[in-house]
Design a protein around this motif. Structure first.
Motif, mmCIF file in Angstrom:
data_model
loop_
_atom_site.group_PDB
_atom_site.id
_atom_site.type_symbol
_atom_site.label_atom_id
_atom_site.label_comp_id
_atom_site.label_asym_id
_atom_site.label_seq_id
_atom_site.Cartn_x
_atom_site.Cartn_y
_atom_site.Cartn_z
ATOM 1 N N ALA A 5 0.833 -1.206 0.000
ATOM 2 C CA ALA A 5 0.000 0.000 0.000
ATOM 3 C C ALA A 5 0.863 1.249 0.000
ATOM 4 O O ALA A 5 1.944 1.285 0.596
ATOM 5 C CB ALA A 5 -0.925 0.011 1.219
ATOM 6 N N GLY A 6 0.360 2.278 -0.663
ATOM 7 C CA GLY A 6 0.984 3.594 -0.621
ATOM 8 C C GLY A 6 0.118 4.527 0.207
ATOM 9 O O GLY A 6 -0.493 4.119 1.190
ATOM 10 N N MET A 7 0.063 5.803 -0.207
ATOM 11 C CA MET A 7 -0.724 6.812 0.514
ATOM 12 C C MET A 7 -0.415 6.778 2.014
ATOM 13 O O MET A 7 0.732 6.922 2.417
ATOM 14 C CB MET A 7 -2.221 6.615 0.239
ATOM 15 C CG MET A 7 -2.595 6.691 -1.233
ATOM 16 S SD MET A 7 -2.388 8.364 -1.892
ATOM 17 C CE MET A 7 -3.038 8.166 -3.535
ATOM 18 N N SER A 11 3.222 12.374 1.240
ATOM 19 C CA SER A 11 3.583 10.969 1.433
ATOM 20 C C SER A 11 5.102 10.802 1.421
ATOM 21 O O SER A 11 5.609 9.749 1.812
ATOM 22 C CB SER A 11 2.966 10.095 0.339
ATOM 23 O OG SER A 11 3.570 10.354 -0.915
ATOM 24 N N PHE A 12 5.815 11.846 0.952
ATOM 25 C CA PHE A 12 7.279 11.866 0.950
ATOM 26 C C PHE A 12 7.874 10.607 0.315
ATOM 27 O O PHE A 12 8.761 9.962 0.871
ATOM 28 C CB PHE A 12 7.819 12.054 2.369
ATOM 29 C CG PHE A 12 7.420 13.353 3.005
ATOM 30 C CD1 PHE A 12 7.928 14.557 2.533
ATOM 31 C CD2 PHE A 12 6.516 13.384 4.053
ATOM 32 C CE1 PHE A 12 7.548 15.758 3.114
ATOM 33 C CE2 PHE A 12 6.123 14.574 4.630
ATOM 34 C CZ PHE A 12 6.638 15.775 4.156
ATOM 35 N N GLY A 13 7.353 10.261 -0.861
ATOM 36 C CA GLY A 13 7.908 9.141 -1.601
ATOM 37 C C GLY A 13 7.795 7.802 -0.899
ATOM 38 O O GLY A 13 8.619 6.912 -1.124
ATOM 39 N N ALA A 24 4.171 -6.092 5.571
ATOM 40 C CA ALA A 24 3.699 -4.828 5.015
ATOM 41 C C ALA A 24 4.755 -4.227 4.094
ATOM 42 O O ALA A 24 5.939 -4.175 4.435
ATOM 43 C CB ALA A 24 3.383 -3.854 6.151
ATOM 44 N N VAL A 25 4.296 -3.782 2.925
ATOM 45 C CA VAL A 25 5.206 -3.177 1.939
ATOM 46 C C VAL A 25 4.716 -1.771 1.610
ATOM 47 O O VAL A 25 3.708 -1.607 0.913
ATOM 48 C CB VAL A 25 5.271 -4.005 0.643
ATOM 49 C CG1 VAL A 25 6.381 -3.478 -0.265
ATOM 50 C CG2 VAL A 25 5.474 -5.483 0.931
ATOM 51 N N PRO A 26 5.406 -0.746 2.092
ATOM 52 C CA PRO A 26 5.026 0.621 1.701
ATOM 53 C C PRO A 26 5.496 0.915 0.285
ATOM 54 O O PRO A 26 6.575 0.474 -0.119
ATOM 55 C CB PRO A 26 5.777 1.488 2.726
ATOM 56 C CG PRO A 26 6.965 0.666 3.113
ATOM 57 C CD PRO A 26 6.549 -0.772 3.018
ATOM 58 N N THR A 27 4.681 1.620 -0.469
ATOM 59 C CA THR A 27 5.101 2.012 -1.814
ATOM 60 C C THR A 27 5.257 3.529 -1.889
ATOM 61 O O THR A 27 4.759 4.276 -1.038
ATOM 62 C CB THR A 27 4.094 1.560 -2.895
ATOM 63 O OG1 THR A 27 2.905 2.362 -2.794
ATOM 64 C CG2 THR A 27 3.752 0.084 -2.742
ATOM 65 N N SER A 28 5.925 3.973 -2.925
ATOM 66 C CA SER A 28 6.162 5.402 -3.119
ATOM 67 C C SER A 28 4.985 6.081 -3.800
ATOM 68 O O SER A 28 5.116 7.205 -4.295
ATOM 69 C CB SER A 28 7.443 5.605 -3.938
ATOM 70 O OG SER A 28 7.439 4.803 -5.107
ATOM 71 N N VAL A 29 3.828 5.424 -3.829
ATOM 72 C CA VAL A 29 2.612 5.981 -4.427
ATOM 73 C C VAL A 29 1.983 6.982 -3.459
ATOM 74 O O VAL A 29 1.763 6.671 -2.288
ATOM 75 C CB VAL A 29 1.607 4.856 -4.751
ATOM 76 C CG1 VAL A 29 0.267 5.442 -5.182
ATOM 77 C CG2 VAL A 29 2.169 3.938 -5.827
#
Length: 264
Positions: A180-182, A210-212, A200-205
């Motif tokens: 997930a991003g945001m 959201s600072f990338g 959990a995988v943060p994305t740069s979306v």
């Protein structure tokens, strides 16, 4: 090379089906092979249960080709991440066998056929369609490591009914990769609905604040749901690898377990 392959080579030599020079060639390459710009860790399959994975970003197409050829000669399966379409096109024109997965930007090459060997299922879940490339990197990594993978896309918290709509399917997972991003809220929600580990995988979306991907990363690290582990921003490969190790019951991928034991 895995342990079974090494045992077969030594057995072939013992029984006269292979020359000593062939055996020595394999063993000379076993710790690593020096290509000047890279030292290929052929020993990693024996140590970790899965061959070295190549990070393609920053490498030229010719360098990646040289690495694939060396791993091919050694008999290893190959996984190259972060390969753009231009590099992939050049590679595919110059070597037979690899498959390019454009969404994930991954090249895979199966010399030894990969067959799912665990009863458990790795579920890869992403919040939005923009997160799919990272989710696919995780899914393909897990599949190359011999896992059965199920994919669920676009089930983010902006429409929670979409996630609840796959409630029954979620209960069948053994380990979850949640991308997930945001604001990065989805892993916490999933972890509150299931009993098994969530990666959990943060994305740069996301937009400016959201600072990338840092916003999603901090949100996931601060999850109030127990059982959530967090990997780096956009690191689908790392999540897919960790999910595979968990699904193997903590053993290195492909390593045999005692008779009667198995992943649940």
């Amino acid at each position: 090379m895995n342990m079974q392959r090494l045992e077969q080579i030594l057995k072939d030599y013992k029984e006269g089906r292979r020359e000593l020079s062939d055996v020595l060639t394999y063993l000379r390459k076993l710790p690593f092979e020096d290509l000047s710009f890279a030292r290929i860790d052929h020993h990693r399959k024996l140590r970790r249960g899965f061959p070295e994975v190549v990070y393609g970003e920053g490498k030229s197409a010719e360098q990646i080709l040289s690495i694939i050829r060396a791993m091919k000669e050694f008999g290893s399966n190959v996984l190259v991440t972060r390969v753009d379409a231009v590099k992939a096109g050049h590679i595919l024109e110059n070597i037979d066998g690899p498959v390019y997965h454009p969404v994930a930007r991954v090249l895979s090459y199966e010399q030894e056929r990969v067959i799912p060997r665990c009863r458990g299922i790795v579920q890869v879940i992403c919040a939005g369609s923009s997160d799919v490339p990272v989710a696919e990197e995780a899914a393909i990594t897990a599949e190359m490591m011999g896992q059965s993978v199920e994919r669920y896309c676009d089930v983010g918290v902006a429409g929670l009914h979409r996630l609840l709509g796959i409630w029954d399917e979620l209960q069948k997972g053994s380990v979850y990769v949640v991308v997930a991003g945001m604001e990065g809220a989805l892993p916490s929600v999933v972890a509150g609905l299931v009993r098994r580990p969530v990666i959990a995988v943060p994305t740069s979306v996301g937009y400016g604040a959201s600072f990338g991907g840092v916003g999603a990363l901090l949100g996931m690290l601060n999850s109030c749901a127990p059982g959530v582990a967090v990997v780096n921003i956009d690191n689908g490969f790392g999540a897919g690898y960790l999910a595979s190790v968990i699904n193997e019951g903590g053993l290195p991928p492909g390593e045999a377990r005692p008779e009667g034991e198995g992943a649940s």
